[in-house]
Design a protein around this motif. Structure first.
Motif, PDB file in Angstrom:
ATOM      1  N   LEU A  76       1.046  -7.383  -4.692  1.00 23.32           N
ATOM      2  CA  LEU A  76       1.397  -5.973  -4.924  1.00 23.32           C
ATOM      3  C   LEU A  76       1.807  -5.221  -3.451  1.00 23.32           C
ATOM      4  O   LEU A  76       2.687  -4.579  -3.409  1.00 23.32           O
ATOM      5  N   PHE A  77       0.901  -5.676  -2.329  1.00 21.65           N
ATOM      6  CA  PHE A  77       1.070  -5.040  -1.281  1.00 21.65           C
ATOM      7  C   PHE A  77       2.487  -5.312  -0.531  1.00 21.65           C
ATOM      8  O   PHE A  77       3.422  -4.416  -0.320  1.00 21.65           O
ATOM      9  N   LEU A  78       2.792  -6.614  -0.685  1.00 22.00           N
ATOM     10  CA  LEU A  78       4.116  -7.047  -0.228  1.00 22.00           C
ATOM     11  C   LEU A  78       5.433  -6.406  -1.320  1.00 22.00           C
ATOM     12  O   LEU A  78       6.520  -6.164  -0.801  1.00 22.00           O
ATOM     13  N   TYR A  79       5.149  -6.053  -2.358  1.00 20.56           N
ATOM     14  CA  TYR A  79       6.082  -5.633  -3.459  1.00 20.56           C
ATOM     15  C   TYR A  79       6.229  -4.148  -2.836  1.00 20.56           C
ATOM     16  O   TYR A  79       7.299  -3.597  -2.840  1.00 20.56           O
ATOM     17  N   PHE A  80       5.087  -3.414  -2.758  1.00 19.45           N
ATOM     18  CA  PHE A  80       5.275  -2.054  -2.193  1.00 19.45           C
ATOM     19  C   PHE A  80       6.237  -2.071  -0.739  1.00 19.45           C
ATOM     20  O   PHE A  80       6.874  -1.275  -0.474  1.00 19.45           O
ATOM     21  N   ALA A  81       5.877  -2.951   0.087  1.00 21.15           N
ATOM     22  CA  ALA A  81       6.285  -2.905   1.545  1.00 21.15           C
ATOM     23  C   ALA A  81       7.948  -3.148   1.225  1.00 21.15           C
ATOM     24  O   ALA A  81       8.845  -2.713   2.004  1.00 21.15           O
ATOM     25  N   MET A 146      -6.019  -4.669   1.495  1.00 22.20           N
ATOM     26  CA  MET A 146      -4.870  -4.506   0.802  1.00 22.20           C
ATOM     27  C   MET A 146      -5.076  -3.595  -0.403  1.00 22.20           C
ATOM     28  O   MET A 146      -4.181  -3.073  -1.032  1.00 22.20           O
ATOM     29  N   LEU A 147      -6.111  -3.809  -1.065  1.00 22.41           N
ATOM     30  CA  LEU A 147      -6.474  -2.926  -2.243  1.00 22.41           C
ATOM     31  C   LEU A 147      -6.441  -1.382  -2.150  1.00 22.41           C
ATOM     32  O   LEU A 147      -5.772  -0.659  -2.530  1.00 22.41           O
ATOM     33  N   PHE A 148      -7.064  -1.073  -0.928  1.00 21.89           N
ATOM     34  CA  PHE A 148      -6.931   0.320  -0.530  1.00 21.89           C
ATOM     35  C   PHE A 148      -5.469   1.001  -0.061  1.00 21.89           C
ATOM     36  O   PHE A 148      -5.265   1.998  -0.499  1.00 21.89           O
ATOM     37  N   ALA A 149      -4.950  -0.101   0.723  1.00 24.15           N
ATOM     38  CA  ALA A 149      -3.358   0.307   0.772  1.00 24.15           C
ATOM     39  C   ALA A 149      -2.712   0.253  -0.494  1.00 24.15           C
ATOM     40  O   ALA A 149      -1.701   1.346  -0.530  1.00 24.15           O
ATOM     41  N   ASN A 150      -2.937  -0.537  -1.485  1.00 27.00           N
ATOM     42  CA  ASN A 150      -2.157  -0.404  -2.709  1.00 27.00           C
ATOM     43  C   ASN A 150      -2.342   0.936  -3.347  1.00 27.00           C
ATOM     44  O   ASN A 150      -1.672   1.553  -3.858  1.00 27.00           O
ATOM     45  N   LEU A 151      -3.562   1.197  -3.499  1.00 28.55           N
ATOM     46  CA  LEU A 151      -4.199   2.486  -3.985  1.00 28.55           C
ATOM     47  C   LEU A 151      -3.433   3.762  -3.361  1.00 28.55           C
ATOM     48  O   LEU A 151      -2.994   4.608  -4.010  1.00 28.55           O
ATOM     49  N   TYR A 155      -0.705   5.773  -5.269  1.00 30.60           N
ATOM     50  CA  TYR A 155      -1.189   7.149  -5.926  1.00 30.60           C
ATOM     51  C   TYR A 155      -0.781   8.551  -4.843  1.00 30.60           C
ATOM     52  O   TYR A 155      -1.081   9.531  -5.435  1.00 30.60           O
ATOM     53  N   VAL A 156      -1.177   8.149  -3.649  1.00 30.72           N
ATOM     54  CA  VAL A 156      -1.258   9.183  -2.577  1.00 30.72           C
ATOM     55  C   VAL A 156       0.141   9.219  -1.700  1.00 30.72           C
ATOM     56  O   VAL A 156       0.780  10.068  -1.784  1.00 30.72           O
ATOM     57  N   PHE A 157       0.165   8.089  -0.786  1.00 27.05           N
ATOM     58  CA  PHE A 157       1.242   8.077   0.181  1.00 27.05           C
ATOM     59  C   PHE A 157       2.384   7.210  -0.240  1.00 27.05           C
ATOM     60  O   PHE A 157       2.413   5.829   0.422  1.00 27.05           O
ATOM     61  N   LYS A 158       3.247   7.744  -1.240  1.00 27.12           N
ATOM     62  CA  LYS A 158       4.123   6.806  -1.813  1.00 27.12           C
ATOM     63  C   LYS A 158       5.125   6.478  -0.556  1.00 27.12           C
ATOM     64  O   LYS A 158       5.786   7.233  -0.178  1.00 27.12           O
ATOM     65  N   GLU A 159       5.601   5.117  -0.573  1.00 32.23           N
ATOM     66  CA  GLU A 159       6.507   4.650   0.357  1.00 32.23           C
ATOM     67  C   GLU A 159       6.402   5.020   1.736  1.00 32.23           C
ATOM     68  O   GLU A 159       7.271   5.582   2.575  1.00 32.23           O
ATOM     69  N   SER A 160       4.820   4.974   2.054  1.00 33.76           N
ATOM     70  CA  SER A 160       4.498   5.134   3.292  1.00 33.76           C
ATOM     71  C   SER A 160       4.669   4.088   4.431  1.00 33.76           C
ATOM     72  O   SER A 160       3.694   3.359   4.090  1.00 33.76           O
ATOM     73  N   LYS A 161       5.601   4.199   5.438  1.00 28.58           N
ATOM     74  CA  LYS A 161       5.579   3.028   6.313  1.00 28.58           C
ATOM     75  C   LYS A 161       4.400   2.994   7.176  1.00 28.58           C
ATOM     76  O   LYS A 161       3.994   2.169   7.672  1.00 28.58           O
TER      77      LYS A 161
END
Length: 221
Positions: A76-81, A146-151, A155-161
């Motif tokens: 999921l983290f790689l997906y968001f990245a 990665m769990l905290f990053a995914n959250l 939910y909070v900082f969408k698309e945050s590099k």
């Protein structure tokens, strides 16, 4: 209206994956509570490694639960990245995640099998199993980051590099601690099998990083 429905769909499957990963972590905690308490302080204390590396090693339910937890969150983290830097066609979000998940699962499975196979060929299976156990323990632990990053990314900082790069740094530090611990505990083995160790580093550790790096450079990341 259609765009809103699509966003809700995306949120649904991501939320299911997040809760599924948390379920496996909670399952590991409730089933192996004392082991979990030792594991949760792993980067700061090696007690977990010393207690369990000689026992059931790789094939135990605690490691399996945390490996699933890590794979779900890593994918999921790689997906968001990926979504931060590249455009995913509408309706292909879950398919993209599925491809990432299956690719990671195959990569880690083949890598572990190759390592165990080398251990059998060179009659060093016991030492190789201990090394894999230590590295896998730290890799699975980085799944918590990665769990905290995914959250945050969902939910909070969408698309945050910034969240992505900080998380990658933390994951790197956790696994660097694991590598340092492994190298320190197996100095004699590495010294007596130096050529094998160099081949192992090049084939199974450095090469994948170079391949991924070249791919990202080619895509002008």
């Amino acid at each position: 209206m259609e765009a809103i429905l699509r966003n809700e769909y995306n949120l649904d499957w991501i939320t299911i994956i997040l809760f599924s990963s948390i379920f496996f972590m909670v399952l590991a905690k409730t089933s192996f509570y004392s082991r979990f308490l030792n594991y949760i302080i792993l980067p700061f204390n090696n007690k977990y490694i010393f207690l369990y590396q000689k026992k059931d090693k790789l094939f135990n339910w605690f490691s399996i639960f945390f490996s699933i937890f890590q794979l779900l969150n890593f994918s999921l983290f790689l997906y968001f990245a990926y979504t931060v830097f590249y455009q995913i066609p509408e309706g292909q979000q879950f398919v993209t995640y599925g491809i990432i998940f299956i690719s990671l699962l195959l990569f880690f499975t083949i890598k572990i099998l190759l390592q165990l196979g080398n251990g059998l060929i060179f009659n060093i299976n016991k030492t190789i199993s201990e090394i894999i156990f230590k590295k896998l323990s730290y890799l699975n632990y980085s799944g918590i980051v990665m769990l905290f990053a995914n959250l945050l990314l969902n939910y909070v900082f969408k698309e945050s590099k910034a969240v992505i790069f900080i998380s990658l740094l933390l994951v790197f530090l956790i696994n660097a601690i694991g590598w340092t611990t492994t190298l320190r505990n197996h100095q004699k083995f590495i010294a007596s099998n130096f050529v094998y160790f160099i081949l192992y580093l090049c084939a199974l550790e450095i090469a994948p990083i170079i391949i991924v790096g070249n791919y990202l450079i080619d895509r002008n990341l």
